[in-house]
Design a protein around this motif. Structure first.
Motif, PDB file in Angstrom:
ATOM      1  N   THR A  48       0.826  -1.139   0.253  1.00 44.63           N
ATOM      2  CA  THR A  48       0.016  -0.136   0.016  1.00 44.63           C
ATOM      3  C   THR A  48       0.824   1.221  -0.064  1.00 44.63           C
ATOM      4  O   THR A  48       0.520   2.252  -0.637  1.00 44.63           O
ATOM      5  CB  THR A  48      -0.907   0.153   1.266  1.00 44.63           C
ATOM      6  N   ASN A  49       2.009   1.050   0.559  1.00 43.28           N
ATOM      7  CA  ASN A  49       3.138   2.101   0.573  1.00 43.28           C
ATOM      8  C   ASN A  49       4.170   1.594   0.157  1.00 43.28           C
ATOM      9  O   ASN A  49       4.730   0.821   0.401  1.00 43.28           O
ATOM     10  CB  ASN A  49       3.211   2.645   1.767  1.00 43.28           C
ATOM     11  N   TYR A  50       5.037   2.499  -0.769  1.00 42.89           N
ATOM     12  CA  TYR A  50       6.115   2.033  -1.381  1.00 42.89           C
ATOM     13  C   TYR A  50       7.512   2.749  -0.803  1.00 42.89           C
ATOM     14  O   TYR A  50       7.547   3.940  -0.436  1.00 42.89           O
ATOM     15  CB  TYR A  50       6.075   2.017  -2.826  1.00 42.89           C
ATOM     16  N   GLY A  51       8.759   1.878  -1.027  1.00 39.35           N
ATOM     17  CA  GLY A  51       9.909   2.531  -0.566  1.00 39.35           C
ATOM     18  C   GLY A  51      10.648   3.249  -1.867  1.00 39.35           C
ATOM     19  O   GLY A  51      10.190   3.446  -2.846  1.00 39.35           O
ATOM     20  N   ASN A  52      12.092   3.152  -1.717  1.00 35.47           N
ATOM     21  CA  ASN A  52      12.895   3.560  -3.041  1.00 35.47           C
ATOM     22  C   ASN A  52      13.774   2.519  -3.376  1.00 35.47           C
ATOM     23  O   ASN A  52      14.628   2.913  -4.388  1.00 35.47           O
ATOM     24  CB  ASN A  52      13.857   4.853  -2.256  1.00 35.47           C
ATOM     25  N   ASP A  53      13.728   1.479  -3.051  1.00 38.18           N
ATOM     26  CA  ASP A  53      14.519   0.158  -3.786  1.00 38.18           C
ATOM     27  C   ASP A  53      13.843  -0.692  -4.490  1.00 38.18           C
ATOM     28  O   ASP A  53      12.626  -0.818  -4.407  1.00 38.18           O
ATOM     29  CB  ASP A  53      15.229  -0.621  -2.281  1.00 38.18           C
ATOM     30  N   TYR A  54      14.568  -1.355  -5.247  1.00 42.02           N
ATOM     31  CA  TYR A  54      13.889  -2.141  -6.538  1.00 42.02           C
ATOM     32  C   TYR A  54      14.656  -3.618  -6.470  1.00 42.02           C
ATOM     33  O   TYR A  54      15.746  -3.834  -6.178  1.00 42.02           O
ATOM     34  CB  TYR A  54      14.158  -1.583  -7.702  1.00 42.02           C
ATOM     35  N   TRP A  55      13.978  -4.682  -6.898  1.00 41.67           N
ATOM     36  CA  TRP A  55      14.425  -5.851  -7.237  1.00 41.67           C
ATOM     37  C   TRP A  55      14.407  -6.065  -8.644  1.00 41.67           C
ATOM     38  O   TRP A  55      13.412  -5.689  -9.321  1.00 41.67           O
ATOM     39  CB  TRP A  55      13.524  -7.189  -6.423  1.00 41.67           C
ATOM     40  N   GLU A  56      15.467  -6.589  -9.210  1.00 44.18           N
ATOM     41  CA  GLU A  56      15.811  -6.599 -10.798  1.00 44.18           C
ATOM     42  C   GLU A  56      15.479  -8.158 -10.932  1.00 44.18           C
ATOM     43  O   GLU A  56      15.907  -9.035 -10.667  1.00 44.18           O
ATOM     44  CB  GLU A  56      17.250  -6.459 -11.024  1.00 44.18           C
ATOM     45  N   ILE A  57      14.667  -8.326 -12.478  1.00 46.53           N
ATOM     46  CA  ILE A  57      14.458  -9.395 -12.905  1.00 46.53           C
ATOM     47  C   ILE A  57      14.891  -9.390 -14.274  1.00 46.53           C
ATOM     48  O   ILE A  57      14.081  -8.655 -15.058  1.00 46.53           O
ATOM     49  CB  ILE A  57      12.761  -9.838 -12.794  1.00 46.53           C
ATOM     50  N   MET A  58      16.108  -9.733 -14.750  1.00 51.88           N
ATOM     51  CA  MET A  58      16.681  -9.533 -15.789  1.00 51.88           C
ATOM     52  C   MET A  58      15.914 -10.204 -17.153  1.00 51.88           C
ATOM     53  O   MET A  58      15.169 -11.123 -17.067  1.00 51.88           O
ATOM     54  CB  MET A  58      18.182 -10.276 -15.976  1.00 51.88           C
ATOM     55  N   ASP A  59      16.052  -9.604 -18.381  1.00 47.95           N
ATOM     56  CA  ASP A  59      15.249  -9.981 -19.406  1.00 47.95           C
ATOM     57  C   ASP A  59      13.788 -10.386 -19.565  1.00 47.95           C
ATOM     58  O   ASP A  59      13.368 -11.357 -19.991  1.00 47.95           O
ATOM     59  CB  ASP A  59      16.061 -11.341 -19.962  1.00 47.95           C
ATOM     60  N   HIS A  60      13.020  -9.579 -18.705  1.00 47.68           N
ATOM     61  CA  HIS A  60      11.533  -9.664 -18.667  1.00 47.68           C
ATOM     62  C   HIS A  60      11.018  -8.408 -18.685  1.00 47.68           C
ATOM     63  O   HIS A  60      11.590  -7.233 -18.296  1.00 47.68           O
ATOM     64  CB  HIS A  60      11.205 -10.337 -17.314  1.00 47.68           C
ATOM     65  N   TYR A  61       9.742  -8.208 -19.025  1.00 47.69           N
ATOM     66  CA  TYR A  61       9.043  -6.930 -19.235  1.00 47.69           C
ATOM     67  C   TYR A  61       7.533  -7.252 -19.278  1.00 47.69           C
ATOM     68  O   TYR A  61       7.169  -8.320 -19.643  1.00 47.69           O
ATOM     69  CB  TYR A  61       9.567  -6.122 -20.496  1.00 47.69           C
ATOM     70  N   ILE A  62       6.773  -6.147 -19.028  1.00 55.36           N
ATOM     71  CA  ILE A  62       5.282  -6.279 -19.129  1.00 55.36           C
ATOM     72  C   ILE A  62       5.020  -5.374 -20.547  1.00 55.36           C
ATOM     73  O   ILE A  62       5.278  -4.363 -20.452  1.00 55.36           O
ATOM     74  CB  ILE A  62       4.575  -5.465 -17.846  1.00 55.36           C
ATOM     75  N   SER A  63       4.516  -5.816 -21.485  1.00 54.00           N
ATOM     76  CA  SER A  63       4.380  -5.235 -22.776  1.00 54.00           C
ATOM     77  C   SER A  63       3.124  -4.387 -22.857  1.00 54.00           C
ATOM     78  O   SER A  63       2.142  -4.610 -22.357  1.00 54.00           O
ATOM     79  CB  SER A  63       4.107  -6.404 -23.768  1.00 54.00           C
ATOM     80  N   LYS A  64       3.675  -3.158 -23.259  1.00 55.10           N
ATOM     81  CA  LYS A  64       2.576  -1.916 -23.615  1.00 55.10           C
ATOM     82  C   LYS A  64       1.691  -1.767 -22.529  1.00 55.10           C
ATOM     83  O   LYS A  64       0.387  -1.293 -22.506  1.00 55.10           O
ATOM     84  CB  LYS A  64       1.791  -2.634 -24.663  1.00 55.10           C
ATOM     85  N   LYS A  65       2.303  -1.728 -21.301  1.00 49.62           N
ATOM     86  CA  LYS A  65       1.505  -1.195 -20.370  1.00 49.62           C
ATOM     87  C   LYS A  65       1.996  -0.051 -19.444  1.00 49.62           C
ATOM     88  O   LYS A  65       1.638   0.107 -18.098  1.00 49.62           O
ATOM     89  CB  LYS A  65       1.070  -2.369 -19.158  1.00 49.62           C
ATOM     90  N   ASN A  66       2.885   0.732 -20.001  1.00 48.94           N
ATOM     91  CA  ASN A  66       3.728   1.791 -19.295  1.00 48.94           C
ATOM     92  C   ASN A  66       2.826   3.131 -19.274  1.00 48.94           C
ATOM     93  O   ASN A  66       1.874   3.563 -20.227  1.00 48.94           O
ATOM     94  CB  ASN A  66       5.050   2.296 -20.070  1.00 48.94           C
ATOM     95  N   MET A  67       3.168   3.814 -18.180  1.00 49.06           N
ATOM     96  CA  MET A  67       2.553   4.928 -18.203  1.00 49.06           C
ATOM     97  C   MET A  67       3.417   6.260 -18.677  1.00 49.06           C
ATOM     98  O   MET A  67       2.688   7.046 -19.270  1.00 49.06           O
ATOM     99  CB  MET A  67       2.562   5.336 -16.662  1.00 49.06           C
ATOM    100  N   GLU A  68       4.502   6.061 -18.531  1.00 51.97           N
ATOM    101  CA  GLU A  68       5.728   7.104 -19.242  1.00 51.97           C
ATOM    102  C   GLU A  68       6.873   6.461 -19.772  1.00 51.97           C
ATOM    103  O   GLU A  68       7.303   5.172 -19.403  1.00 51.97           O
ATOM    104  CB  GLU A  68       5.976   8.033 -18.334  1.00 51.97           C
ATOM    105  N   THR A  69       7.385   7.190 -20.693  1.00 52.22           N
ATOM    106  CA  THR A  69       8.516   6.627 -21.406  1.00 52.22           C
ATOM    107  C   THR A  69       9.659   7.798 -21.630  1.00 52.22           C
ATOM    108  O   THR A  69       9.261   8.656 -21.820  1.00 52.22           O
ATOM    109  CB  THR A  69       8.536   6.060 -22.750  1.00 52.22           C
ATOM    110  N   PHE A  70      10.928   7.655 -20.944  1.00 51.91           N
ATOM    111  CA  PHE A  70      11.956   8.458 -21.077  1.00 51.91           C
ATOM    112  C   PHE A  70      13.176   8.160 -21.646  1.00 51.91           C
ATOM    113  O   PHE A  70      13.552   6.985 -21.348  1.00 51.91           O
ATOM    114  CB  PHE A  70      12.366   9.051 -19.743  1.00 51.91           C
ATOM    115  N   ASP A  71      13.902   8.817 -22.560  1.00 50.21           N
ATOM    116  CA  ASP A  71      15.155   8.344 -23.080  1.00 50.21           C
ATOM    117  C   ASP A  71      16.349   9.132 -22.351  1.00 50.21           C
ATOM    118  O   ASP A  71      16.299  10.095 -21.893  1.00 50.21           O
ATOM    119  CB  ASP A  71      14.762   8.708 -24.527  1.00 50.21           C
TER     120      ASP A  71
END
Length: 241
Positions: free
Chosen positions: A155-178
């Motif tokens: 319900t509340n989030y921190g500032n750290d992340y866990w990485e899962i290499m070579d995976h993604y969710i297709s076409k469900k992004n809110m924003e994209t930055f280059d």
């Protein structure tokens, strides 16, 4: 009345203090407060570090960890007194840095915990965790909660992340930055105010950052494993607060 030998009395007191101190260290390490992993002697890592202090004595360092609900383990330098607390467990000595005089200790919940080495998922005891790439990690879609010692939907989030290499969710992004670094991508996700950013993907070759307000739990049918590394991408699940 015979005079008291003060030198003998002083020596006795000093020996008694030393014996008590040894017993304190032994009891801290062997009675459930902490367990030393000798395979990580002379090793250290700053991954998932919560804090660092100077504390003279192993029990004082372990005590700092015991008072922090997020803390699972500590590295302690017996020469300098440097004490470093971590929210996860370390298991593989080859994955961390050589550094003389450090000792590594686990709190009871740190055994087979997030970050620990594993051969199969039966060894990982944290709720909603699995053995992946030889390490106990949260099942994709669940966030690591250092406070409650589980993998869950936050319900509340921190500032750290866990990485899962070579995976993604297709076409469900809110924003994209280059043209961003991975840390800049993390910072953007953490700072979103118009929606809660809970996951992201990062193109390691393209430096493209994709932010999302969903996880694989909401869209399992859009969860893809890029086994041939077509996109050189990784998925990052945001931790709970």
């Amino acid at each position: 009345m015979a005079p008291v030998d003060t030198s003998l009395l002083s020596t006795t007191i000093i020996l008694l203090v030393i014996i008590i101190r040894i017993f304190q260290v032994y009891s801290e390490i062997t009675t459930g407060v902490a367990k030393r992993r000798t395979n990580l002697d002379d090793k250290i890592s700053d991954f998932r570090m919560l804090w660092e202090f100077n504390r003279k004595g192993t029990p004082l360092c372990i005590g700092e960890c015991s008072r922090d609900e997020r803390c699972a383990s500590v590295f302690y330098n017996k020469m300098t007194g440097h004490c470093q607390g971590h929210s996860i467990t370390f298991g593989d000595p080859l994955a961390i840095t050589d550094s003389p005089n450090y000792r590594y200790y686990l709190r009871p919940h740190g055994e087979n915990y997030i970050g620990d080495s594993c051969l199969d998922s039966n060894e990982c005891v944290t709720v909603n965790s699995e053995c992946r790439t030889g390490i106990c990690q949260c099942i994709p879609g669940y966030s690591f909660s250092p406070k409650t010692h589980e993998c869950k939907e936050c319900t509340n989030y921190g500032n750290d992340y866990w990485e899962i290499m070579d995976h993604y969710i297709s076409k469900k992004n809110m924003e994209t930055f280059d043209g961003l670094t991975l840390q800049e991508c993390f910072n953007l996700c953490n700072s979103r105010t118009d929606y809660t950013c809970v996951s992201l993907e990062y193109g390691r070759a393209t430096q493209v950052c994709y932010l999302a307000n969903i996880t694989v739990l909401q869209y399992p049918e859009r969860w893809y494993h890029d086994s041939v590394q077509t996109f050189v991408i990784a998925y990052y699940q945001r931790d709970c607060e």
